[in-house]
Design a protein around this motif. Structure first.
Motif, PDB file in Angstrom:
ATOM      1  N   ALA A   1      40.544  42.423  50.543  1.00 53.53           N
ATOM      2  CA  ALA A   1      40.305  41.817  50.069  1.00 53.53           C
ATOM      3  C   ALA A   1      39.138  41.027  50.054  1.00 53.53           C
ATOM      4  CB  ALA A   1      41.882  41.130  49.912  1.00 53.53           C
ATOM      5  N   PRO A   2      38.685  40.777  51.956  1.00 55.55           N
ATOM      6  CA  PRO A   2      37.941  39.764  51.692  1.00 55.55           C
ATOM      7  C   PRO A   2      36.227  40.678  50.788  1.00 55.55           C
ATOM      8  CG  PRO A   2      38.961  40.627  53.489  1.00 55.55           C
ATOM      9  CD  PRO A   2      38.896  41.241  52.729  1.00 55.55           C
ATOM     10  N   ALA A   3      35.988  41.674  50.353  1.00 56.33           N
ATOM     11  CA  ALA A   3      35.177  42.054  50.061  1.00 56.33           C
ATOM     12  C   ALA A   3      34.992  41.851  47.871  1.00 56.33           C
ATOM     13  CB  ALA A   3      34.726  43.228  49.710  1.00 56.33           C
ATOM     14  N   LEU A   4      35.806  42.076  47.802  1.00 51.62           N
ATOM     15  CA  LEU A   4      36.622  42.084  46.707  1.00 51.62           C
ATOM     16  C   LEU A   4      36.623  40.704  46.088  1.00 51.62           C
ATOM     17  CD1 LEU A   4      39.651  44.661  46.153  1.00 51.62           C
ATOM     18  CD2 LEU A   4      36.950  45.042  45.299  1.00 51.62           C
ATOM     19  N   MET A   5      37.617  39.987  46.841  1.00 55.35           N
ATOM     20  CA  MET A   5      37.136  38.411  46.939  1.00 55.35           C
ATOM     21  C   MET A   5      35.243  37.810  46.562  1.00 55.35           C
ATOM     22  SD  MET A   5      38.673  35.941  45.778  1.00 55.35           S
ATOM     23  CE  MET A   5      38.119  33.998  46.383  1.00 55.35           C
ATOM     24  N   ALA A   6      34.699  38.478  47.072  1.00 58.98           N
ATOM     25  CA  ALA A   6      32.967  37.885  46.535  1.00 58.98           C
ATOM     26  C   ALA A   6      32.689  38.167  46.045  1.00 58.98           C
ATOM     27  CB  ALA A   6      32.286  38.690  48.397  1.00 58.98           C
TER      28      ALA A   6
ATOM     29  N   GLY B   1      36.341  48.622  43.995  1.00 52.91           N
ATOM     30  CA  GLY B   1      35.126  47.452  43.435  1.00 52.91           C
ATOM     31  C   GLY B   1      34.320  47.830  42.002  1.00 52.91           C
ATOM     32  N   ARG B   2      34.619  48.664  41.715  1.00 55.10           N
ATOM     33  CA  ARG B   2      34.508  49.109  39.675  1.00 55.10           C
ATOM     34  C   ARG B   2      36.046  48.208  39.506  1.00 55.10           C
ATOM     35  NH1 ARG B   2      32.795  54.040  41.824  1.00 55.10           N
ATOM     36  NH2 ARG B   2      34.635  55.147  41.195  1.00 55.10           N
ATOM     37  N   VAL B   3      37.103  48.877  39.991  1.00 52.94           N
ATOM     38  CA  VAL B   3      38.249  48.289  39.122  1.00 52.94           C
ATOM     39  C   VAL B   3      38.185  46.289  39.034  1.00 52.94           C
ATOM     40  CG1 VAL B   3      40.909  47.486  39.610  1.00 52.94           C
ATOM     41  CG2 VAL B   3      39.632  49.914  39.657  1.00 52.94           C
ATOM     42  N   THR B   4      38.090  45.782  40.258  1.00 55.36           N
ATOM     43  CA  THR B   4      37.816  44.205  40.329  1.00 55.36           C
ATOM     44  C   THR B   4      36.612  43.599  39.313  1.00 55.36           C
ATOM     45  OG1 THR B   4      38.382  44.179  42.648  1.00 55.36           O
ATOM     46  CG2 THR B   4      37.013  42.819  42.121  1.00 55.36           C
ATOM     47  N   THR B   5      35.685  44.701  39.263  1.00 56.92           N
ATOM     48  CA  THR B   5      34.573  44.403  38.679  1.00 56.92           C
ATOM     49  C   THR B   5      35.313  44.384  36.789  1.00 56.92           C
ATOM     50  OG1 THR B   5      32.539  45.544  39.461  1.00 56.92           O
ATOM     51  CG2 THR B   5      32.576  45.290  37.353  1.00 56.92           C
ATOM     52  N   ARG B   6      36.232  45.768  36.215  1.00 53.45           N
ATOM     53  CA  ARG B   6      36.501  45.824  34.846  1.00 53.45           C
ATOM     54  C   ARG B   6      37.358  44.235  34.965  1.00 53.45           C
ATOM     55  NH1 ARG B   6      36.760  51.446  36.495  1.00 53.45           N
ATOM     56  NH2 ARG B   6      34.617  52.430  35.476  1.00 53.45           N
ATOM     57  N   VAL B   7      38.592  44.028  35.820  1.00 57.07           N
ATOM     58  CA  VAL B   7      39.169  43.023  36.104  1.00 57.07           C
ATOM     59  C   VAL B   7      38.637  41.986  35.608  1.00 57.07           C
ATOM     60  CG1 VAL B   7      41.256  41.753  36.719  1.00 57.07           C
ATOM     61  CG2 VAL B   7      41.797  43.723  36.561  1.00 57.07           C
ATOM     62  N   ALA B   8      37.401  41.154  36.188  1.00 58.59           N
ATOM     63  CA  ALA B   8      36.608  40.064  35.839  1.00 58.59           C
ATOM     64  C   ALA B   8      35.773  40.221  35.119  1.00 58.59           C
ATOM     65  CB  ALA B   8      35.789  39.901  37.662  1.00 58.59           C
TER      66      ALA B   8
ATOM     67  N   LEU C   1      31.028  36.841  40.106  1.00 61.31           N
ATOM     68  CA  LEU C   1      31.081  37.510  39.118  1.00 61.31           C
ATOM     69  C   LEU C   1      31.618  36.157  38.730  1.00 61.31           C
ATOM     70  CD1 LEU C   1      32.357  40.976  38.758  1.00 61.31           C
ATOM     71  CD2 LEU C   1      30.200  40.315  37.925  1.00 61.31           C
ATOM     72  N   THR C   2      32.667  35.785  39.038  1.00 66.24           N
ATOM     73  CA  THR C   2      32.926  34.514  38.001  1.00 66.24           C
ATOM     74  C   THR C   2      32.000  33.021  38.351  1.00 66.24           C
ATOM     75  OG1 THR C   2      34.583  34.079  40.056  1.00 66.24           O
ATOM     76  CG2 THR C   2      35.380  35.229  37.686  1.00 66.24           C
ATOM     77  N   ALA C   3      31.803  32.650  39.335  1.00 65.07           N
ATOM     78  CA  ALA C   3      31.074  31.759  39.741  1.00 65.07           C
ATOM     79  C   ALA C   3      32.676  30.199  40.055  1.00 65.07           C
ATOM     80  CB  ALA C   3      29.819  30.649  39.559  1.00 65.07           C
ATOM     81  N   SER C   4      33.690  31.078  39.832  1.00 68.06           N
ATOM     82  CA  SER C   4      34.980  29.735  39.962  1.00 68.06           C
ATOM     83  C   SER C   4      36.072  30.555  41.310  1.00 68.06           C
ATOM     84  CB  SER C   4      35.153  30.206  38.523  1.00 68.06           C
ATOM     85  OG  SER C   4      36.988  29.285  39.139  1.00 68.06           O
ATOM     86  N   ARG C   5      35.879  29.984  42.620  1.00 73.22           N
ATOM     87  CA  ARG C   5      36.662  30.407  43.278  1.00 73.22           C
ATOM     88  C   ARG C   5      38.549  30.777  42.732  1.00 73.22           C
ATOM     89  NH1 ARG C   5      37.147  32.618  48.768  1.00 73.22           N
ATOM     90  NH2 ARG C   5      35.321  31.611  48.764  1.00 73.22           N
ATOM     91  N   GLU C   6      39.045  29.698  42.167  1.00 77.90           N
ATOM     92  CA  GLU C   6      40.167  29.865  41.677  1.00 77.90           C
ATOM     93  C   GLU C   6      40.742  31.173  40.508  1.00 77.90           C
ATOM     94  OE1 GLU C   6      41.374  26.612  39.569  1.00 77.90           O
ATOM     95  OE2 GLU C   6      42.235  25.751  40.886  1.00 77.90           O
ATOM     96  N   ASP C   7      39.212  31.791  39.834  1.00 74.34           N
ATOM     97  CA  ASP C   7      39.180  32.634  39.130  1.00 74.34           C
ATOM     98  C   ASP C   7      39.363  33.649  40.031  1.00 74.34           C
ATOM     99  OD1 ASP C   7      39.445  31.000  37.090  1.00 74.34           O
ATOM    100  OD2 ASP C   7      37.578  31.369  35.914  1.00 74.34           O
ATOM    101  N   ALA C   8      38.559  34.060  40.977  1.00 77.91           N
ATOM    102  CA  ALA C   8      38.288  35.231  41.843  1.00 77.91           C
ATOM    103  C   ALA C   8      39.569  35.354  42.481  1.00 77.91           C
ATOM    104  CB  ALA C   8      37.321  34.639  42.656  1.00 77.91           C
ATOM    105  N   GLU C   9      40.266  34.324  43.200  1.00 75.63           N
ATOM    106  CA  GLU C   9      41.017  34.629  43.436  1.00 75.63           C
ATOM    107  C   GLU C   9      42.435  34.842  42.935  1.00 75.63           C
ATOM    108  OE1 GLU C   9      42.461  30.616  44.327  1.00 75.63           O
ATOM    109  OE2 GLU C   9      41.621  30.443  46.895  1.00 75.63           O
ATOM    110  N   ASP C  10      42.618  34.997  41.454  1.00 74.35           N
ATOM    111  CA  ASP C  10      43.283  35.267  41.014  1.00 74.35           C
ATOM    112  C   ASP C  10      43.007  36.779  40.081  1.00 74.35           C
ATOM    113  OD1 ASP C  10      44.883  33.298  39.547  1.00 74.35           O
ATOM    114  OD2 ASP C  10      44.010  32.732  38.329  1.00 74.35           O
ATOM    115  N   ILE C  11      41.901  37.018  40.464  1.00 76.95           N
ATOM    116  CA  ILE C  11      41.218  38.332  39.600  1.00 76.95           C
ATOM    117  C   ILE C  11      41.378  39.472  40.739  1.00 76.95           C
ATOM    118  CG2 ILE C  11      39.249  40.148  39.909  1.00 76.95           C
ATOM    119  CD1 ILE C  11      37.752  37.613  38.096  1.00 76.95           C
ATOM    120  N   VAL C  12      41.730  38.982  42.197  1.00 80.49           N
ATOM    121  CA  VAL C  12      42.244  39.579  43.380  1.00 80.49           C
ATOM    122  C   VAL C  12      43.835  39.974  43.130  1.00 80.49           C
ATOM    123  CG1 VAL C  12      41.810  40.286  45.884  1.00 80.49           C
ATOM    124  CG2 VAL C  12      39.585  39.359  44.837  1.00 80.49           C
ATOM    125  N   HIS C  13      44.266  39.198  43.044  1.00 79.37           N
ATOM    126  CA  HIS C  13      45.716  38.960  43.375  1.00 79.37           C
ATOM    127  C   HIS C  13      45.890  40.200  42.530  1.00 79.37           C
ATOM    128  CE1 HIS C  13      49.759  37.724  41.398  1.00 79.37           C
ATOM    129  NE2 HIS C  13      50.115  37.593  41.985  1.00 79.37           N
TER     130      HIS C  13
END
Length: 189
Positions: A42-47, A88-95, A52-64
């Motif tokens: 999660a820490p690396a995916l959150m970073a 990481g690729r999955v997280t990128t696609r979701v973002a 990618l989003t420049a938004s902490r809320e969006d990043a948290e939603d994406i990792v969730h």
């Protein structure tokens, strides 16, 4: 958008011993296995999502969203290569999908970079915050290419495939992103 769902994710706990990740157990829906995976990745995916989003809320939603859908997504994972790179690729696609949806709806995302999640070579937190602020000034198309190429190490061909653009467009966007970042960061120096 409600963010209470993100509180259902296990919180990383540095005092717990590391639990090995069992992909078959995650596929079967084992909450302990999913929690171990979360603590590990999660820490690396959150970073990544924050960059990618420049938004902490969006990043948290994406990792969730990544971890909620992980048991199902693992059905398509053939266990070639490293699991960390795959997730990481999955997280990128979701973002990227989330940002496309936001653009289609016309939502405006507020930039929230009060808690930087990236590091700089010298570990300077002020410089780290300025770099994140500079990244946030880029338009999403430029920021996506910059983050994927420079920070995540994707090739232009991979970026083109992920973003559904041409390789040349990826190269041009990277060039423009670098130029804009130089201008913004020169103002900080």
């Amino acid at each position: 958008m409600s963010h209470s769902a993100s509180s259902s994710l296990p919180v990383p706990d540095a005092t717990r011993p590391a639990t090995p990740i069992s992909l078959p157990a995650i596929r079967a829906g084992d909450p302990d296995a999913l929690a171990a995976c979360y603590r590990s990745h999660a820490p690396a995916l959150m970073a990544l999502a924050l960059r990618l989003t420049a938004s902490r809320e969006d990043a948290e939603d994406i990792v969730h969203d990544v971890f909620v859908g992980l048991p199902e997504a693992l059905a398509r994972y053939d266990e070639r290569g490293q699991f960390g790179a795959w997730i990481g690729r999955v997280t990128t696609r979701v973002a990227l999908m989330r940002q496309r949806q936001v653009r289609q709806r016309g939502d405006v995302s507020l930039v929230d970079i009060t808690e930087p999640a990236t590091s700089t070579p010298d570990g300077d937190p002020v410089l780290r915050e300025k770099v994140l602020q500079a990244l946030a000034t880029l338009t999403p198309p430029l920021r996506h290419v910059f983050v994927l190429r420079v920070i995540e190490g994707y090739s232009h061909a991979e970026i083109a495939s992920l973003l559904e653009i041409s390789t040349n467009t990826s190269e041009v966007r990277l060039h423009r992103a670098v130029q804009q970042l130089r201008r913004v960061l020169e103002a900080y120096v």
